[in-house]
Write a protein that holds these residues in place. Structure first.
Motif: not given
Length: 253
Positions: A166, A223, A161, A219, A225-227, A163, A125, A173, A122, A158
């Protein structure tokens, strides 16, 4: 820092870095986010690191230094604190070496790190976003500490990222637990182990399955996962870790 070790010097630290230190002779690592000025924001459970009601409670102790007789002049005695806290770098390390968690690594680099919880595919940010998430969760919390789904590494990833996993049925993660799950699956769960009669062949097959499981559970590959913005996460779920699956369904609906 290199392929063989993620150890770094303090002078190399930059605000927004995801750092960790090994505890109990490399049994597990404690993770946090360096926010600058010699301080680290991290997630822990005071008294005990986990509190799962399992044998792990006897093996692992709190990540927060316990020094009631000579507390840190800056941090004080944080041994009884729970949740997201801020500590000086010395208290975070608790006498151990400093390591940096790597992001956007190549497949070769990832596989070379046999031990999980040290790197991920991953992308990170920008540092400003990372520090914002860490400080926001310092004020609002990150839910209840859970060794398997919501631990210190989950918190740091988290923050880096944004992420969030879900699905409620899978691990979080954390690469450390992904490593353990992958090892168990490679040893006990693959019918391919019966195709080899030699010890060397068995080792090759098991190692291959272990590496593959680690890759697909990372992570940066998963798939499920959501941001999510940290403000929306806290507002929608009441805690940064709760009800992720239902929240994700509302977002994608």
């Amino acid at each position: 820092m290199g392929v063989l070790s993620n150890m770094i010097d303090r002078e190399q630290l930059k605000p927004g870095d995801h750092i960790y230190s090994w505890r109990r002779g490399y049994i597990y690592a404690h993770h946090g986010i360096y926010v600058g000025d010699g301080n680290v924001v991290h997630f822990t459970r005071g008294g005990e690191e986990i509190g799962t009601g399992t044998v792990f409670d006897r093996l692992l102790s709190s990540s927060v230094p316990s020094c009631p007789d000579s507390p840190c002049e800056q941090c004080g005695d944080q041994s009884a604190l729970n949740g997201v806290i801020e500590s000086c770098l010395d208290c975070f390390l608790s006498g151990n070496d400093l390591y940096i968690f790597c992001y956007s690594v190549s497949l070769a680099f990832f596989i070379s790190k046999v031990r999980g919880g040290t790197c991920t595919f991953a992308s990170s940010d920008p540092a400003a976003d990372v520090i914002h998430r860490a400080r926001y969760l310092l004020r609002h919390g990150f839910g209840a500490y859970d060794l398997f789904k919501n631990n210190c590494e989950d918190f740091a990833i988290y923050c880096k990222t944004g992420l969030l996993v879900t699905t409620s049925y899978s691990v979080g993660r954390s690469g450390q637990w992904g490593c353990i799950v992958s090892a168990a699956s490679a040893i006990a769960g693959s019918p391919l182990r019966f195709l080899s009669s030699s010890f060397g062949g068995l080792a090759v097959v098991t190692s291959g399955i272990y590496c593959l499981n680690r890759v697909v559970s990372d992570i940066g590959i998963r798939r499920d996962v959501a941001k999510l913005p940290v403000e929306e996460l806290v507002l929608s779920s009441g805690s940064a870790a709760g009800e992720a699956e239902s929240l994700f369904r509302r977002i994608v609906a």
